[in-house]
Design an enzyme around this catalytic site. Structure first.
Site, PDB file in Angstrom:
ATOM      1  N   PRO A  90      -2.881  -2.015 -20.143  1.00 12.54           N
ATOM      2  CA  PRO A  90      -3.659  -0.777 -20.147  1.00 12.54           C
ATOM      3  C   PRO A  90      -3.185   0.269 -21.152  1.00 12.54           C
ATOM      4  O   PRO A  90      -1.988   0.437 -21.363  1.00 12.54           O
ATOM      5  CB  PRO A  90      -3.495  -0.249 -18.709  1.00 12.54           C
ATOM      6  CG  PRO A  90      -2.325  -0.965 -18.153  1.00 12.54           C
ATOM      7  CD  PRO A  90      -2.259  -2.288 -18.845  1.00 12.54           C
ATOM      8  N   ASN A  91      -4.170   0.912 -21.718  1.00 12.99           N
ATOM      9  CA  ASN A  91      -4.019   2.035 -22.667  1.00 12.99           C
ATOM     10  C   ASN A  91      -3.603   1.605 -24.073  1.00 12.99           C
ATOM     11  O   ASN A  91      -3.610   2.417 -24.993  1.00 12.99           O
ATOM     12  CB  ASN A  91      -3.039   3.098 -22.122  1.00 12.99           C
ATOM     13  CG  ASN A  91      -3.503   3.645 -20.790  1.00 12.99           C
ATOM     14  OD1 ASN A  91      -4.623   4.142 -20.692  1.00 12.99           O
ATOM     15  ND2 ASN A  91      -2.687   3.529 -19.758  1.00 12.99           N
ATOM     16  N   ARG A 111      -2.648   7.253 -29.313  1.00 17.22           N
ATOM     17  CA  ARG A 111      -2.056   7.659 -28.043  1.00 17.22           C
ATOM     18  C   ARG A 111      -0.581   7.990 -28.230  1.00 17.22           C
ATOM     19  O   ARG A 111       0.166   7.173 -28.767  1.00 17.22           O
ATOM     20  CB  ARG A 111      -2.195   6.470 -27.105  1.00 17.22           C
ATOM     21  CG  ARG A 111      -1.318   6.491 -25.902  1.00 17.22           C
ATOM     22  CD  ARG A 111      -1.127   5.076 -25.348  1.00 17.22           C
ATOM     23  NE  ARG A 111      -0.462   5.177 -24.062  1.00 17.22           N
ATOM     24  CZ  ARG A 111       0.228   4.201 -23.510  1.00 17.22           C
ATOM     25  NH1 ARG A 111       0.364   3.038 -24.131  1.00 17.22           N
ATOM     26  NH2 ARG A 111       0.796   4.379 -22.347  1.00 17.22           N
ATOM     27  N   TYR A 116       4.645   5.896 -29.569  1.00 15.56           N
ATOM     28  CA  TYR A 116       4.112   4.570 -29.893  1.00 15.56           C
ATOM     29  C   TYR A 116       3.721   4.374 -31.361  1.00 15.56           C
ATOM     30  O   TYR A 116       3.347   3.259 -31.741  1.00 15.56           O
ATOM     31  CB  TYR A 116       2.910   4.270 -28.978  1.00 15.56           C
ATOM     32  CG  TYR A 116       3.285   4.274 -27.516  1.00 15.56           C
ATOM     33  CD1 TYR A 116       4.170   3.327 -27.008  1.00 15.56           C
ATOM     34  CD2 TYR A 116       2.784   5.230 -26.630  1.00 15.56           C
ATOM     35  CE1 TYR A 116       4.540   3.327 -25.663  1.00 15.56           C
ATOM     36  CE2 TYR A 116       3.137   5.235 -25.286  1.00 15.56           C
ATOM     37  CZ  TYR A 116       4.014   4.291 -24.813  1.00 15.56           C
ATOM     38  OH  TYR A 116       4.378   4.297 -23.482  1.00 15.56           O
ATOM     39  N   ASN A 130       2.609  -7.581 -23.852  1.00 15.91           N
ATOM     40  CA  ASN A 130       3.039  -6.222 -23.552  1.00 15.91           C
ATOM     41  C   ASN A 130       2.191  -5.787 -22.354  1.00 15.91           C
ATOM     42  O   ASN A 130       1.056  -5.362 -22.522  1.00 15.91           O
ATOM     43  CB  ASN A 130       2.818  -5.295 -24.742  1.00 15.91           C
ATOM     44  CG  ASN A 130       3.316  -3.882 -24.436  1.00 15.91           C
ATOM     45  OD1 ASN A 130       3.613  -3.558 -23.287  1.00 15.91           O
ATOM     46  ND2 ASN A 130       3.411  -3.054 -25.469  1.00 15.91           N
ATOM     47  N   ALA A 155       1.941  -0.454 -18.504  1.00 16.46           N
ATOM     48  CA  ALA A 155       2.356   0.093 -17.197  1.00 16.46           C
ATOM     49  C   ALA A 155       2.425  -0.980 -16.112  1.00 16.46           C
ATOM     50  O   ALA A 155       3.201  -0.853 -15.162  1.00 16.46           O
ATOM     51  CB  ALA A 155       1.405   1.206 -16.789  1.00 16.46           C
ATOM     52  N   GLU A 194       8.164 -11.041 -23.843  1.00 14.92           N
ATOM     53  CA  GLU A 194       7.690  -9.714 -23.427  1.00 14.92           C
ATOM     54  C   GLU A 194       8.066  -8.693 -24.504  1.00 14.92           C
ATOM     55  O   GLU A 194       9.198  -8.695 -24.994  1.00 14.92           O
ATOM     56  CB  GLU A 194       8.372  -9.352 -22.098  1.00 14.92           C
ATOM     57  CG  GLU A 194       7.996  -7.998 -21.543  1.00 14.92           C
ATOM     58  CD  GLU A 194       8.723  -7.710 -20.210  1.00 14.92           C
ATOM     59  OE1 GLU A 194       9.450  -8.602 -19.704  1.00 14.92           O
ATOM     60  OE2 GLU A 194       8.570  -6.589 -19.706  1.00 14.92           O
ATOM     61  N   HIS A 199       7.902  -4.518 -25.592  1.00 14.97           N
ATOM     62  CA  HIS A 199       7.602  -3.095 -25.369  1.00 14.97           C
ATOM     63  C   HIS A 199       7.851  -2.364 -26.675  1.00 14.97           C
ATOM     64  O   HIS A 199       8.914  -2.549 -27.291  1.00 14.97           O
ATOM     65  CB  HIS A 199       8.478  -2.503 -24.262  1.00 14.97           C
ATOM     66  CG  HIS A 199       8.240  -3.169 -22.954  1.00 14.97           C
ATOM     67  ND1 HIS A 199       7.139  -2.878 -22.179  1.00 14.97           N
ATOM     68  CD2 HIS A 199       8.924  -4.154 -22.315  1.00 14.97           C
ATOM     69  CE1 HIS A 199       7.167  -3.655 -21.113  1.00 14.97           C
ATOM     70  NE2 HIS A 199       8.230  -4.437 -21.169  1.00 14.97           N
ATOM     71  N   ARG A 243      13.914   5.574 -21.234  1.00 12.84           N
ATOM     72  CA  ARG A 243      12.862   6.464 -20.726  1.00 12.84           C
ATOM     73  C   ARG A 243      13.020   6.677 -19.214  1.00 12.84           C
ATOM     74  O   ARG A 243      14.097   6.453 -18.676  1.00 12.84           O
ATOM     75  CB  ARG A 243      11.490   5.876 -21.112  1.00 12.84           C
ATOM     76  CG  ARG A 243      11.325   5.766 -22.630  1.00 12.84           C
ATOM     77  CD  ARG A 243       9.970   5.231 -23.024  1.00 12.84           C
ATOM     78  NE  ARG A 243       8.908   6.139 -22.640  1.00 12.84           N
ATOM     79  CZ  ARG A 243       7.609   5.822 -22.650  1.00 12.84           C
ATOM     80  NH1 ARG A 243       7.231   4.608 -23.046  1.00 12.84           N
ATOM     81  NH2 ARG A 243       6.701   6.705 -22.299  1.00 12.84           N
TER      82      ARG A 243
END
Ligand code: DQA
Length: 145
Positions: free
Chosen positions: A11-12, A19, A24, A75, A78, A99, A101, A108
């Site tokens: 998502p996003n 964004r 990012y 990725n 969330a 994976e 990110h 974070r």
């Protein structure tokens, strides 16, 4: 025919480049897929880019990967931190899972430090920006050679 790698985004990430660019960056999913396709040419793999904002759709994309893909670069965004369903789907997939990110999730908020998907992934890249995808692609080449 070359083997296909699914590059799956949660998502996003459709808003990548627009964004929270301080976190990012300004590159888009299209930039990522072209970087990965370049590496793919070198290592003999083709890529299919997928993105969804819906957990169940991501589960179904992973089911499709069972038939169509030799490996998955994911990725989960969330959903990394919440989704047992995506972990379970990945556990039905027989090839390698990497994976990615974009940000360093360990630097974070505490809720980003745990990823369910990491329990399945052969490797995790975090904090290398969008470059992480191309790095994962190169490693995928090594894993599948
Ligand atoms: C992310 C990190 C996640 O915590 C976040 O929810 C994202 C993107 C990353 O690529 O850094 O959407 O997966």
């Amino acid at each position: 025919m070359s083997k296909t790698i699914y590059i799956l985004n949660g998502p996003n990430l459709n808003l990548l480049g627009k964004r929270q660019t301080d976190i990012y960056g300004t590159e888009t999913l299209e930039d990522i897929v072209s970087d990965c396709a370049k590496v793919g040419k070198e290592v003999g793999l083709s890529v299919k880019l997928l993105q969804s904002n819906h957990e169940g759709e991501i589960v179904e994309m992973i089911h499709d990967a069972r038939e169509e893909a030799a490996g998955i670069i994911i990725n989960p965004a969330a959903y990394s931190h919440t989704s047992v369903a995506i972990l379970d789907a990945l556990n039905t997939f027989e090839g390698p899972v990497l994976e990615v990110h974009i940000s360093n999730i360990h630097k974070r908020e505490a809720f980003r430090h745990h990823s369910f998907v990491s329990e399945r992934a052969e490797g995790v890249i975090a904090g290398f920006g969008v470059n992480g995808y191309a790095l994962a692609m190169r490693h995928m080449g090594a894993l599948l050679s």
